[in-house]
Motif scaffolding. Structure first.
Motif, PDB file in Angstrom:
ATOM      1  N   LEU A  45       0.832  -1.202   0.000  1.00 46.91           N
ATOM      2  CA  LEU A  45       0.000   0.000   0.000  1.00 46.91           C
ATOM      3  C   LEU A  45       0.871   1.258   0.000  1.00 46.91           C
ATOM      4  O   LEU A  45       0.676   2.163  -0.815  1.00 46.91           O
ATOM      5  N   MET A  46       1.866   1.293   0.877  1.00 50.24           N
ATOM      6  CA  MET A  46       2.756   2.456   0.946  1.00 50.24           C
ATOM      7  C   MET A  46       3.547   2.625  -0.343  1.00 50.24           C
ATOM      8  O   MET A  46       3.720   3.742  -0.838  1.00 50.24           O
ATOM      9  N   GLY A  47       4.049   1.518  -0.864  1.00 48.04           N
ATOM     10  CA  GLY A  47       4.830   1.583  -2.098  1.00 48.04           C
ATOM     11  C   GLY A  47       4.014   2.134  -3.249  1.00 48.04           C
ATOM     12  O   GLY A  47       4.459   3.024  -3.978  1.00 48.04           O
ATOM     13  N   GLY A  48       2.818   1.631  -3.409  1.00 53.49           N
ATOM     14  CA  GLY A  48       1.964   2.096  -4.490  1.00 53.49           C
ATOM     15  C   GLY A  48       1.537   3.536  -4.320  1.00 53.49           C
ATOM     16  O   GLY A  48       1.600   4.333  -5.259  1.00 53.49           O
ATOM     17  N   LEU A  49       1.117   3.883  -3.130  1.00 58.30           N
ATOM     18  CA  LEU A  49       0.633   5.243  -2.897  1.00 58.30           C
ATOM     19  C   LEU A  49       1.742   6.280  -2.950  1.00 58.30           C
ATOM     20  O   LEU A  49       1.471   7.467  -3.142  1.00 58.30           O
ATOM     21  N   SER A  50       3.005   5.849  -2.821  1.00 58.96           N
ATOM     22  CA  SER A  50       4.111   6.804  -2.916  1.00 58.96           C
ATOM     23  C   SER A  50       4.138   7.476  -4.290  1.00 58.96           C
ATOM     24  O   SER A  50       4.659   8.579  -4.437  1.00 58.96           O
ATOM     25  N   ARG A  96       3.869  -4.674  -8.928  1.00 53.50           N
ATOM     26  CA  ARG A  96       2.413  -4.792  -8.826  1.00 53.50           C
ATOM     27  C   ARG A  96       1.825  -3.646  -8.008  1.00 53.50           C
ATOM     28  O   ARG A  96       0.756  -3.119  -8.338  1.00 53.50           O
ATOM     29  N   SER A  97       2.532  -3.212  -6.956  1.00 53.53           N
ATOM     30  CA  SER A  97       2.002  -2.111  -6.135  1.00 53.53           C
ATOM     31  C   SER A  97       1.841  -0.839  -6.957  1.00 53.53           C
ATOM     32  O   SER A  97       0.857  -0.111  -6.809  1.00 53.53           O
ATOM     33  N   PHE A  98       2.790  -0.571  -7.844  1.00 59.38           N
ATOM     34  CA  PHE A  98       2.678   0.611  -8.705  1.00 59.38           C
ATOM     35  C   PHE A  98       1.569   0.444  -9.725  1.00 59.38           C
ATOM     36  O   PHE A  98       0.819   1.372 -10.010  1.00 59.38           O
ATOM     37  N   LEU A  99       1.489  -0.735 -10.301  1.00 65.61           N
ATOM     38  CA  LEU A  99       0.462  -0.976 -11.320  1.00 65.61           C
ATOM     39  C   LEU A  99      -0.944  -0.865 -10.743  1.00 65.61           C
ATOM     40  O   LEU A  99      -1.855  -0.367 -11.410  1.00 65.61           O
ATOM     41  N   ILE A 100      -1.126  -1.319  -9.520  1.00 63.38           N
ATOM     42  CA  ILE A 100      -2.444  -1.219  -8.885  1.00 63.38           C
ATOM     43  C   ILE A 100      -2.873   0.241  -8.796  1.00 63.38           C
ATOM     44  O   ILE A 100      -4.005   0.590  -9.135  1.00 63.38           O
ATOM     45  N   LYS A 156      19.114   1.006 -19.521  1.00 63.76           N
ATOM     46  CA  LYS A 156      19.633   0.289 -20.681  1.00 63.76           C
ATOM     47  C   LYS A 156      18.520  -0.353 -21.503  1.00 63.76           C
ATOM     48  O   LYS A 156      18.773  -1.285 -22.258  1.00 63.76           O
ATOM     49  N   GLY A 157      17.311   0.108 -21.351  1.00 62.76           N
ATOM     50  CA  GLY A 157      16.224  -0.377 -22.186  1.00 62.76           C
ATOM     51  C   GLY A 157      15.015  -0.882 -21.421  1.00 62.76           C
ATOM     52  O   GLY A 157      13.955  -1.102 -22.010  1.00 62.76           O
ATOM     53  N   GLY A 158      15.137  -1.074 -20.116  1.00 66.30           N
ATOM     54  CA  GLY A 158      14.004  -1.529 -19.320  1.00 66.30           C
ATOM     55  C   GLY A 158      12.837  -0.564 -19.363  1.00 66.30           C
ATOM     56  O   GLY A 158      11.678  -0.967 -19.252  1.00 66.30           O
ATOM     57  N   PHE A 159      13.143   0.722 -19.573  1.00 67.95           N
ATOM     58  CA  PHE A 159      12.079   1.729 -19.653  1.00 67.95           C
ATOM     59  C   PHE A 159      11.107   1.442 -20.793  1.00 67.95           C
ATOM     60  O   PHE A 159       9.980   1.907 -20.776  1.00 67.95           O
ATOM     61  N   GLU A 160      11.548   0.634 -21.761  1.00 70.61           N
ATOM     62  CA  GLU A 160      10.672   0.325 -22.887  1.00 70.61           C
ATOM     63  C   GLU A 160       9.591  -0.701 -22.535  1.00 70.61           C
ATOM     64  O   GLU A 160       8.561  -0.757 -23.194  1.00 70.61           O
ATOM     65  N   ILE A 161       9.844  -1.507 -21.508  1.00 68.98           N
ATOM     66  CA  ILE A 161       8.825  -2.487 -21.110  1.00 68.98           C
ATOM     67  C   ILE A 161       8.231  -2.200 -19.744  1.00 68.98           C
ATOM     68  O   ILE A 161       7.166  -2.698 -19.426  1.00 68.98           O
ATOM     69  N   ALA A 162       8.922  -1.397 -18.940  1.00 66.66           N
ATOM     70  CA  ALA A 162       8.415  -1.085 -17.593  1.00 66.66           C
ATOM     71  C   ALA A 162       7.175  -0.203 -17.698  1.00 66.66           C
ATOM     72  O   ALA A 162       7.067   0.606 -18.603  1.00 66.66           O
ATOM     73  N   PRO A 163       6.253  -0.400 -16.759  1.00 61.09           N
ATOM     74  CA  PRO A 163       5.025   0.411 -16.775  1.00 61.09           C
ATOM     75  C   PRO A 163       5.314   1.878 -16.506  1.00 61.09           C
ATOM     76  O   PRO A 163       6.256   2.244 -15.933  1.00 61.09           O
TER      77      PRO A 163
END
Length: 163
Positions: A45-50, A96-100, A156-163
């Protein structure tokens, strides 16, 4: 017809604002209560709401990253590991916390069933966590990822698949 006094209008607005805030927080809580048991993991909850807090994205990510290191502080000291690092399961929960939260704020998710949203969030978090761990294994031959390694993967490219 009697007009409400200025003080009464402010009080009514304040009550509406409080009601909206209460509903919004309840919706976030419910989004994290995946098993509908009126309990959520506080780190998730804290991670996502941050995400909703002010400040730099990197600062919020670093703070949240540390919330998911499941090793106890004494366990880390025994091994001489002061930095926080995550395994694949912990990375999954981190993403998952961020995606929620992102889906909770997204109008398009209202058109989907709760099961579809949950499935999409889990599949995406799993895909990204797996990609980070594979990168870490290929570059360092270790399965735990610290925040600097995560940043390296992202840049190095993760930004292309990260949410």
């Amino acid at each position: 017809l009697v007009k409400p006094s200025r003080g009464k209008k402010k009080k009514q607005q304040s009550q509406r604002d409080e009601s909206i805030s209460r509903v919004t927080l309840k919706n976030f809580f419910s989004s994290f209560d995946l098993e509908q048991v009126d309990r959520v993991a506080v780190n998730q909850l804290m991670g996502g709401l941050s995400l909703l807090c002010g400040g730099k994205k990197s600062t919020k990510l670093a703070f949240s990253f540390g919330l998911f290191d499941g090793r106890g502080a004494t366990d880390k000291r025994k091994r001489g590991q002061e930095s926080q690092s995550l395994n694949e399961k912990e990375l999954f929960l981190f993403f998952r916390s961020f995606l929620i939260v992102m889906f909770s704020c997204c109008k398009q998710s209202l058109d989907l069933s709760a099961e579809d949203v949950s499935r999409f969030i889990s599949e995406t978090a799993n895909m990204v966590a797996n990609d980070v761990v594979m990168y870490q294994w290929n570059t360092r031959r270790t399965e735990r990822v610290d925040f600097d390694n995560f940043g390296e993967w992202y840049n190095k490219g993760g930004f292309e698949i990260a949410p």
